[in-house]
Design an enzyme around this catalytic site. Structure first.
Site, PDB file in Angstrom:
ATOM      1  N   LYS A 293     -46.978  31.585 -17.547  1.00  0.00           N
ATOM      2  CA  LYS A 293     -47.303  31.762 -16.125  1.00  0.00           C
ATOM      3  C   LYS A 293     -46.120  31.302 -15.278  1.00  0.00           C
ATOM      4  CE  LYS A 293     -48.873  29.525 -12.782  1.00  0.00           C
ATOM      5  NZ  LYS A 293     -48.090  30.162 -11.700  1.00  0.00           N
TER       6      LYS A 293
ATOM      7  N   GLY B  86     -42.045  21.610 -13.167  1.00  0.00           N
ATOM      8  CA  GLY B  86     -42.470  21.671 -11.773  1.00  0.00           C
ATOM      9  C   GLY B  86     -42.422  20.299 -11.146  1.00  0.00           C
ATOM     10  N   SER B  87     -43.208  20.117 -10.115  1.00  0.00           N
ATOM     11  CA  SER B  87     -43.166  18.857  -9.369  1.00  0.00           C
ATOM     12  C   SER B  87     -43.833  17.735 -10.164  1.00  0.00           C
ATOM     13  CB  SER B  87     -43.871  19.034  -8.035  1.00  0.00           C
ATOM     14  OG  SER B  87     -45.209  19.439  -8.264  1.00  0.00           O
TER      15      SER B  87
ATOM     16  N   GLY C 194     -47.257  17.737 -12.288  1.00  0.00           N
ATOM     17  CA  GLY C 194     -47.079  17.300 -13.676  1.00  0.00           C
ATOM     18  C   GLY C 194     -48.088  16.221 -14.068  1.00  0.00           C
TER      19      GLY C 194
ATOM     20  N   GLU D 152     -41.252  18.686 -17.504  1.00  0.00           N
ATOM     21  CA  GLU D 152     -39.916  18.617 -16.874  1.00  0.00           C
ATOM     22  C   GLU D 152     -40.174  18.540 -15.378  1.00  0.00           C
ATOM     23  OE1 GLU D 152     -37.293  18.289 -18.526  1.00  0.00           O
ATOM     24  OE2 GLU D 152     -37.819  18.996 -20.522  1.00  0.00           O
TER      25      GLU D 152
ATOM     26  N   CYS E 169     -33.748  20.328  -9.636  1.00  0.00           N
ATOM     27  CA  CYS E 169     -34.381  19.058 -10.032  1.00  0.00           C
ATOM     28  C   CYS E 169     -33.299  18.018 -10.317  1.00  0.00           C
ATOM     29  CB  CYS E 169     -35.235  19.274 -11.264  1.00  0.00           C
ATOM     30  SG  CYS E 169     -34.375  20.162 -12.559  1.00  0.00           S
TER      31      CYS E 169
ATOM     32  N   GLU F 212     -37.642  12.896  -3.734  1.00  0.00           N
ATOM     33  CA  GLU F 212     -37.003  14.188  -4.003  1.00  0.00           C
ATOM     34  C   GLU F 212     -37.226  15.112  -2.807  1.00  0.00           C
ATOM     35  OE1 GLU F 212     -38.774  17.036  -6.854  1.00  0.00           O
ATOM     36  OE2 GLU F 212     -36.773  17.166  -7.707  1.00  0.00           O
TER      37      GLU F 212
HETATM   38  P1  NAD Z   1     -44.967  23.080  -8.464  1.00  0.00           P
HETATM   39  O1  NAD Z   1     -45.277  21.866  -9.249  1.00  0.00           O
HETATM   40  O2  NAD Z   1     -45.634  23.293  -7.154  1.00  0.00           O
HETATM   41  O3  NAD Z   1     -45.361  24.391  -9.331  1.00  0.00           O
HETATM   42  C1  NAD Z   1     -44.824  24.615 -10.606  1.00  0.00           C
HETATM   43  C2  NAD Z   1     -45.750  25.536 -11.385  1.00  0.00           C
HETATM   44  O4  NAD Z   1     -47.000  24.873 -11.592  1.00  0.00           O
HETATM   45  C3  NAD Z   1     -46.092  26.850 -10.669  1.00  0.00           C
HETATM   46  O5  NAD Z   1     -46.108  27.892 -11.613  1.00  0.00           O
HETATM   47  C4  NAD Z   1     -47.502  26.592 -10.140  1.00  0.00           C
HETATM   48  O6  NAD Z   1     -48.281  27.752  -9.996  1.00  0.00           O
HETATM   49  C5  NAD Z   1     -48.072  25.711 -11.246  1.00  0.00           C
HETATM   50  N1  NAD Z   1     -49.209  24.873 -10.833  1.00  0.00           N
HETATM   51  C6  NAD Z   1     -49.632  24.573  -9.575  1.00  0.00           C
HETATM   52  N2  NAD Z   1     -50.725  23.783  -9.646  1.00  0.00           N
HETATM   53  C7  NAD Z   1     -50.991  23.572 -10.941  1.00  0.00           C
HETATM   54  C8  NAD Z   1     -51.981  22.818 -11.646  1.00  0.00           C
HETATM   55  N3  NAD Z   1     -52.926  22.131 -11.007  1.00  0.00           N
HETATM   56  N4  NAD Z   1     -51.945  22.806 -13.002  1.00  0.00           N
HETATM   57  C9  NAD Z   1     -50.978  23.485 -13.671  1.00  0.00           C
HETATM   58  N5  NAD Z   1     -50.011  24.198 -13.059  1.00  0.00           N
HETATM   59  C10 NAD Z   1     -50.021  24.252 -11.712  1.00  0.00           C
HETATM   60  O7  NAD Z   1     -43.388  23.136  -8.337  1.00  0.00           O
HETATM   61  P2  NAD Z   1     -42.481  24.155  -7.548  1.00  0.00           P
HETATM   62  O8  NAD Z   1     -42.609  23.883  -6.079  1.00  0.00           O
HETATM   63  O9  NAD Z   1     -42.721  25.539  -8.043  1.00  0.00           O
HETATM   64  O10 NAD Z   1     -41.008  23.706  -8.059  1.00  0.00           O
HETATM   65  C11 NAD Z   1     -40.306  22.626  -7.535  1.00  0.00           C
HETATM   66  C12 NAD Z   1     -40.468  21.405  -8.405  1.00  0.00           C
HETATM   67  O11 NAD Z   1     -40.109  21.684  -9.747  1.00  0.00           O
HETATM   68  C13 NAD Z   1     -39.551  20.262  -7.978  1.00  0.00           C
HETATM   69  O12 NAD Z   1     -40.266  19.048  -7.917  1.00  0.00           O
HETATM   70  C14 NAD Z   1     -38.507  20.191  -9.078  1.00  0.00           C
HETATM   71  O13 NAD Z   1     -37.933  18.943  -9.271  1.00  0.00           O
HETATM   72  C15 NAD Z   1     -39.281  20.650 -10.265  1.00  0.00           C
HETATM   73  N6  NAD Z   1     -38.367  21.172 -11.301  1.00  0.00           N
HETATM   74  C16 NAD Z   1     -38.073  20.415 -12.399  1.00  0.00           C
HETATM   75  C17 NAD Z   1     -37.181  20.875 -13.356  1.00  0.00           C
HETATM   76  C18 NAD Z   1     -36.823  20.052 -14.578  1.00  0.00           C
HETATM   77  O14 NAD Z   1     -36.253  20.586 -15.512  1.00  0.00           O
HETATM   78  N7  NAD Z   1     -37.117  18.766 -14.622  1.00  0.00           N
HETATM   79  C19 NAD Z   1     -36.596  22.123 -13.200  1.00  0.00           C
HETATM   80  C20 NAD Z   1     -36.913  22.878 -12.091  1.00  0.00           C
HETATM   81  C21 NAD Z   1     -37.805  22.391 -11.135  1.00  0.00           C
END
Ligand code: NAD
Length: 471
Positions: free
Chosen positions: A170, A222-223, A227, A244, A278, A377
């Site tokens: 996804k 993601g965030s 996470g 991550e 990130c 962040e």
């Molecule tokens: P986000 O956490 O809002 O979303 C990431 C993904 O999670 C999306 O596909 C979203 O649909 C899904 N999601 C949303 N709610 C969820 C839930 N309750 N359960 C499971 N999945 C869910 O993040 P974003 O705004 O898309 O991306 C930015 C964030 O990603 C930043 O905090 C950044 O640091 C992080 N990031 C980390 C890395 C790494 O390698 N550490 C790399 C890229 C981005």
């Protein structure tokens, strides 16, 4: 836009609408219906049905498929670059880097898996025979954000397929186009049915995947906030999780650093991808003896930056990818005003395009360590700087964060840098380089930056379960 389930494009049974915007001009690109939980069930079911046959393929067969994917990505490069530019706001130059790194990742795991021993037999003194086996963990759910399409997913899809896992993937609901085109490639090459399934959905679909009884592992990027939800939701079924998450990474400019090199790496480490990384080195620590001349050079460089659509070069920056992120960065800039942070930059020197989610680069100096801008962040083009008197102080400040994803050290002596690197609590440390990530290296964070590692051998290990047969 349809989901890809069991080797077929299938219309969703959902109702929620998702609007996709071109961040370069704020125009709507498309709207589509988000996947439902029933769609997720169908995708997991397909992956479960396909698992046994895929897990029994030889590493050589899986490597051949990975190389085929890489070949097709090469062929589709121009299209993928255009989609990434339009949907994500990246320049063609930066989108090309993503596509090429993604190709490298598929080829890396194709090479690695062919030479891996998935089984090893030893004899004990009493005649017992032990066979240690590495088995695919099962059906895996892969969930990615929007900032590095194709590449973040490659770090998961390539090792998962190499390990013999079947996948429900996804991507970000806001940047689905590059991954949709990736799935079209798998369809064209007639990738084995059900081994790879694409779900185009939002948090509802993602959450359902995380709790699904037939999913054995979740790999989430993601965030940190989401996470934490993922880890909690995965706990009752004792799923394996790789997380991550976010970062607030330091860059240390040591006393013996070359100033031009330091400015170059500070800019690239912060403003590449408009700061939406990130691993952005957004906390800059410079030795006090060189702080003044360094700041002067940094000021000139940042004030020369150009904002626009599809500009190239180290001093060019595109828009924020989403309106939500655009607003979030502005909230932090308001906090900076309230906290009366000192700007290094004369913002009047930088022109802002009329349309699009563009934000000027910001640099604040002498930022207090209790400032929200120093600690949190931001995920946008905002750099916070401080000077330090001793290396002990620099190390303490660098490690004084709830995150621990990456760090950069700029020094005239690599040995000197290595000694400092041993003391940093970060998953990836660059010395005199920035944001360069080789597929054979390693990615993942200390502390709230995540759990587990991607890339390299660790990357495939995280999709394997070991067991033993005793005869
Ligand atoms: P986000 O956490 O809002 O979303 C990431 C993904 O999670 C999306 O596909 C979203 O649909 C899904 N999601 C949303 N709610 C969820 C839930 N309750 N359960 C499971 N999945 C869910 O993040 P974003 O705004 O898309 O991306 C930015 C964030 O990603 C930043 O905090 C950044 O640091 C992080 N990031 C980390 C890395 C790494 O390698 N550490 C790399 C890229 C981005």
């Amino acid at each position: 836009m349809k989901n890809y389930i069991n080797g077929k494009w299938q219309a969703t049974t959902g109702t929620a609408q998702i609007v996709v915007i071109n961040p370069n001009n704020e125009e709507q690109i498309l709207h589509y219906t988000a996947a439902s939980t029933q769609d997720v069930d169908a995708a997991v079911n397909a992956a479960n049905q396909a698992l046994d046959a895929w897990s029994m393929t030889t590493p050589q067969q899986r490597a051949a498929w990975l190389n085929k994917i890489a070949d097709q990505l090469e062929t589709a490069k121009a299209k993928l670059i255009e989609l990434s530019h339009r949907n994500n706001g990246k320049s063609s130059e930066q989108a090309q880097v993503d596509v090429e790194n993604s190709i490298k990742c598929y080829r890396y795991y194709a090479d690695l898996v062919q030479n891996m021993a998935f089984s090893k037999t030893t004899q004990c003194e009493d005649g017992t025979e032990l066979t240690h086996q590495q088995n695919p963990v099962g059906v895996v759910a892969l969930i990615t954000p929007w900032n590095f399409p194709l590449i973040t997913s490659a770090w998961k899809i390539a090792p998962a397929l190499a390990a013999g896992c079947s996948i429900v993937f996804k991507p970000s609901e806001l940047v689905p186009l590059p991954e949709y085109a990736f799935t079209e490639i798998l369809d064209q090459i007639q990738f084995p049915q059900g081994v790879f399934n694409l779900i185009l959905g939002d948090a509802v679909a993602a959450q359902h995947l995380v709790v699904h009884a037939d999913v054995q592992k979740v790999s989430f990027t993601g965030s940190t906030e989401v996470g934490i939800h993922v880890m909690q939701a995965a706990a009752p079924s004792v799923k394996r999780v790789t997380l991550e998450l976010g970062g607030k990474s330091p860059i240390l400019i040591l006393e013996d650093a070359n100033l031009d090199e330091a400015v170059d790496k500070a800019l690239g480490g912060m403003f590449y991808n408009s700061g939406q990384m990130c691993s952005a080195t957004s906390r800059l620590l410079v030795h006090q003896s060189i702080a003044e001349p360094f700041y002067q050079k940094l000021k000139l460089a940042v004030e020369s930056m150009l904002l626009g659509t599809d500009l190239t070069g180290a001093l060019a920056m595109g828009p924020m990818t989403t309106e939500k992120q655009f607003k979030k960065v502005h909230e932090y800039l308001n906090i900076a005003q309230q906290e009366k942070l000192q700007s290094l930059i004369d913002l009047n020197q930088i022109a802002l395009p009329n349309k699009g989610f563009f934000i000027k680069p910001h640099v604040f100096i002498d930022v207090p360590t209790d400032s929200r801008l120093w600690k949190e962040e931001i995920f946008g083009p905002v750099m916070c700087c401080r000077s330090f008197a001793t290396e002990d102080e620099a190390v303490r400040l660098a490690n004084d964060s709830e995150f621990g994803l990456a760090a950069t050290i700029i020094t005239g002596s690599v040995e000197h840098g290595k000694n400092i690197a041993k003391r940093l609590r970060s998953g990836h440390i660059w010395i005199n380089s920035h944001q360069m990530i080789q597929p054979g290296s390693l990615w993942g964070g200390f502390k709230k930056s995540g759990i587990g590692r991607e890339l390299g051998e660790s990357g495939i290990q995280s999709y394997l379960e070991e067991n033993v047969i005793t005869i």
